[in-house]
Design a protein around this motif. Sequence first.
Motif, PDB file in Angstrom:
ATOM      1  N   GLU A  77      27.658 -17.184   0.233  1.00 18.97           N
ATOM      2  CA  GLU A  77      27.631 -18.315  -0.911  1.00 18.97           C
ATOM      3  C   GLU A  77      27.606 -19.678  -0.484  1.00 18.97           C
ATOM      4  N   ALA A  78      28.907 -19.806   0.311  1.00 15.98           N
ATOM      5  CA  ALA A  78      29.077 -21.473   0.829  1.00 15.98           C
ATOM      6  C   ALA A  78      27.943 -21.792   1.732  1.00 15.98           C
ATOM      7  N   ARG A  79      27.424 -20.743   2.529  1.00 13.38           N
ATOM      8  CA  ARG A  79      25.951 -21.115   3.474  1.00 13.38           C
ATOM      9  C   ARG A  79      25.124 -21.629   2.453  1.00 13.38           C
ATOM     10  N   LEU A  80      24.379 -20.677   1.501  1.00 10.91           N
ATOM     11  CA  LEU A  80      23.278 -21.185   0.692  1.00 10.91           C
ATOM     12  C   LEU A  80      23.758 -22.272   0.019  1.00 10.91           C
ATOM     13  N   ALA A  81      24.746 -22.782  -0.394  1.00  9.07           N
ATOM     14  CA  ALA A  81      25.057 -23.871  -1.125  1.00  9.07           C
ATOM     15  C   ALA A  81      24.753 -25.031  -0.358  1.00  9.07           C
ATOM     16  N   VAL A  82      25.047 -25.049   0.881  1.00  9.16           N
ATOM     17  CA  VAL A  82      24.755 -25.950   1.977  1.00  9.16           C
ATOM     18  C   VAL A  82      23.391 -26.126   2.096  1.00  9.16           C
ATOM     19  N   MET A  83      22.697 -24.921   2.342  1.00 13.78           N
ATOM     20  CA  MET A  83      21.179 -25.107   2.572  1.00 13.78           C
ATOM     21  C   MET A  83      20.483 -25.761   1.543  1.00 13.78           C
ATOM     22  N   GLY A  84      21.141 -25.515   0.243  1.00 13.80           N
ATOM     23  CA  GLY A  84      20.315 -25.878  -1.207  1.00 13.80           C
ATOM     24  C   GLY A  84      20.507 -27.291  -1.184  1.00 13.80           C
ATOM     25  N   CYS A  85      21.487 -28.023  -0.960  1.00  9.34           N
ATOM     26  CA  CYS A  85      21.881 -29.381  -1.473  1.00  9.34           C
ATOM     27  C   CYS A  85      22.282 -30.314  -0.220  1.00  9.34           C
ATOM     28  N   HIS A  86      22.218 -30.176   1.070  1.00  6.80           N
ATOM     29  CA  HIS A  86      22.490 -30.885   2.041  1.00  6.80           C
ATOM     30  C   HIS A  86      21.897 -32.181   2.071  1.00  6.80           C
ATOM     31  N   LEU A  87      20.449 -32.211   1.741  1.00  2.51           N
ATOM     32  CA  LEU A  87      19.495 -33.164   1.853  1.00  2.51           C
ATOM     33  C   LEU A  87      20.120 -34.441   0.882  1.00  2.51           C
ATOM     34  N   LEU A  88      20.803 -34.255  -0.093  1.00  2.06           N
ATOM     35  CA  LEU A  88      21.585 -35.375  -0.630  1.00  2.06           C
ATOM     36  C   LEU A  88      22.876 -35.758  -0.093  1.00  2.06           C
ATOM     37  N   LEU A  89      23.271 -35.327   1.085  1.00  2.00           N
ATOM     38  CA  LEU A  89      24.491 -35.719   1.500  1.00  2.00           C
ATOM     39  C   LEU A  89      24.057 -37.461   2.029  1.00  2.00           C
ATOM     40  N   GLU A  90      25.209 -38.187   1.872  1.00  4.33           N
ATOM     41  CA  GLU A  90      24.967 -39.461   2.482  1.00  4.33           C
ATOM     42  C   GLU A  90      24.486 -39.604   3.717  1.00  4.33           C
ATOM     43  N   ALA A  91      23.850 -40.448   4.482  1.00  2.00           N
ATOM     44  CA  ALA A  91      23.552 -40.584   5.765  1.00  2.00           C
ATOM     45  C   ALA A  91      24.983 -41.185   6.280  1.00  2.00           C
ATOM     46  N   GLY A  92      25.168 -40.696   7.523  1.00  7.09           N
ATOM     47  CA  GLY A  92      26.434 -41.363   8.136  1.00  7.09           C
ATOM     48  C   GLY A  92      26.801 -40.452   9.250  1.00  7.09           C
ATOM     49  N   GLU A  93      27.893 -41.011  10.094  1.00  7.87           N
ATOM     50  CA  GLU A  93      28.471 -40.236  11.235  1.00  7.87           C
ATOM     51  C   GLU A  93      29.575 -39.584  10.763  1.00  7.87           C
ATOM     52  N   GLY A  94      30.178 -38.626  11.425  1.00 12.50           N
ATOM     53  CA  GLY A  94      31.555 -37.990  11.055  1.00 12.50           C
ATOM     54  C   GLY A  94      31.466 -36.902  10.260  1.00 12.50           C
ATOM     55  N   PRO A  95      32.552 -36.197   9.960  1.00 14.80           N
ATOM     56  CA  PRO A  95      32.758 -34.910   9.236  1.00 14.80           C
ATOM     57  C   PRO A  95      32.330 -35.391   7.343  1.00 14.80           C
ATOM     58  N   ALA A  96      32.091 -34.299   6.990  1.00 15.22           N
ATOM     59  CA  ALA A  96      31.664 -34.347   5.470  1.00 15.22           C
ATOM     60  C   ALA A  96      32.004 -33.341   4.730  1.00 15.22           C
ATOM     61  N   MET A  97      32.361 -33.392   3.556  1.00 20.38           N
ATOM     62  CA  MET A  97      32.677 -31.977   2.803  1.00 20.38           C
ATOM     63  C   MET A  97      31.781 -31.886   1.542  1.00 20.38           C
ATOM     64  N   ILE A  98      31.176 -30.528   1.607  1.00 20.19           N
ATOM     65  CA  ILE A  98      30.239 -30.086   0.473  1.00 20.19           C
ATOM     66  C   ILE A  98      31.022 -29.099  -0.226  1.00 20.19           C
ATOM     67  N   PHE A  99      31.194 -29.159  -1.511  1.00 23.75           N
ATOM     68  CA  PHE A  99      31.843 -28.148  -2.337  1.00 23.75           C
ATOM     69  C   PHE A  99      31.020 -27.880  -3.615  1.00 23.75           C
ATOM     70  N   ASP A 100      31.340 -26.373  -4.044  1.00 19.80           N
ATOM     71  CA  ASP A 100      30.671 -25.942  -5.135  1.00 19.80           C
ATOM     72  C   ASP A 100      31.743 -25.290  -6.064  1.00 19.80           C
ATOM     73  N   ILE A 101      31.967 -25.831  -7.176  1.00 26.13           N
ATOM     74  CA  ILE A 101      32.819 -25.186  -8.262  1.00 26.13           C
ATOM     75  C   ILE A 101      32.042 -24.241  -9.009  1.00 26.13           C
ATOM     76  N   GLY A 102      32.415 -22.979  -8.996  1.00 27.67           N
ATOM     77  CA  GLY A 102      31.700 -22.209  -9.837  1.00 27.67           C
ATOM     78  C   GLY A 102      32.517 -21.620 -11.045  1.00 27.67           C
ATOM     79  N   GLY A 103      32.044 -20.491 -11.457  1.00 20.93           N
ATOM     80  CA  GLY A 103      32.809 -19.974 -12.528  1.00 20.93           C
ATOM     81  C   GLY A 103      34.090 -19.114 -11.986  1.00 20.93           C
ATOM     82  N   GLY A 104      34.003 -18.352 -11.106  1.00 23.02           N
ATOM     83  CA  GLY A 104      34.949 -17.515 -10.448  1.00 23.02           C
ATOM     84  C   GLY A 104      35.529 -18.001  -9.217  1.00 23.02           C
TER      85      GLY A 104
END
Length: 469
Positions: free
Chosen positions: A241-268
């Motif tokens: 589930e986490a992998r698919l979320a990253v695949m689906g939205c990572h193009l909107l991650l701000e350009a830059g160097e270093g680590p970044a956090m991607i999160f998905d708040i679901g129902g459960g």
Amino acid sequence: MTESESALLPLEDRAIRRVPLGPRPPLVKVQAHPCLLQSGARFTKGAGTRRIRRENDKSAIAMADQIPPAMRDKEVSGSEREPGPGHKSAATPLPPQGPHRPGGRNSPDVPPDPAAQWHVAIPRHSPFHRQAFAAIDLGTNNCRLLIARPDGEHFTVIDAFSRVVRLGEGLAQTGRLSQTAMDRALGALQVCSDKLRRRNVHLARSVATEACRRAENGEEFIARVAKETGILLDIISAQEEARLAVMGCHLLLEAGEGPAMIFDIGGGSTELVLVESRHGQVPKIHDWQSVPWGVVSLTESCVSEPADAVGRALRYDEMRRLVRTSLAPFVERIAGAIEAAAGTHPLRLLGTSGTVTTLASLHLELPQYDRRAVDGLIVSAQDMAQLCERLALMSPEQRRAQPCIGRERADLVVAGCAILQTIFELWPADRLGVADRGIREGILRSLMASSSAAELSRQAVRQARRNKA
């Protein structure tokens, strides 16, 4: 290879399984054709199939996710390639740290996603670009469908569907999916089944997430769905589930160097993924965490909403405490990444969920939800945190009166706010990127990439035969 690195490996073969071509079975005999609508099923064109006009493929997108009740269940068309111009900028001026819409058409700093670069070697006139692909995401709160065709390095949406089904309602108390909740979900999935047939879908993948993972009768429900709708749901792991979320939205991650956090708040549940941008590639996953707190599970695990503001504040604090406790091990693991980035690179944060898009709509003061204004928006994290606190202290009636919330989200948005504020604590970024895309888009990109590789292999075989001749 570590577990986190393996999260971005291609889908398993079962995800793109095919069945032989043949005559379309009658709609009333789905049970006699169990392969119909399964993950990777191939659909044949019948005499009654409507053709999709090309001009519809280029219309402005009006996605069906997180929309007001009056607009829900609406068929839409459009394109994944452009998030939109936005109707109103953030109220608080933000420092110049990259483009306002990092995934937009005019963002030269963001490299293309290699998983979607099928257009480089496959001509647009080939059958591949005329095929429709579909993704179904059955979550704890929503049932969503997306149908699209490849279009360059992106895809064009030709149909979409979203309905609030609250499949996980009562799960926290009983450990089981209730009959009423399953009936609601089945009704939505039947709509999805009809759309898949009508759109002549070539490949599809259907997934179920936290509610079905946790429920004692989750497998029984999956079998019932297959029997009554023909859709074979795959109960995916939290890591997938986490992998698919990253695949689906990572193009909107701000350009830059270093680590970044991607999160998905679901129902459960809520998934958090620590990634590192790689030029021209999908971000590398360094660590990830899934906690069993989503807007439904967290709401049902706490006391009923008190009538007074003090009681609501105490309830909100308890929600944040529960989430903070569950995330404590993850916070310890990522502490080094935060320290390493301190003073060198600004922390980047990207959220994909109904909570984030709803709050972004309120921040923009939109009269109704507009995906084009929200998808790809970058807002001040401090402004979003203040908005969370204001909503948490409102009465249910006051929240229902807010545009873009309505009756269906009024009781759940507080839990989403509690989760979001806790994420701000553990990952103190100045800005938050908003994505109205996620698991479904990740599924589509994976399916199209896999199908593209198969098409290239077929072309190579045909070329080799012609050379021999």
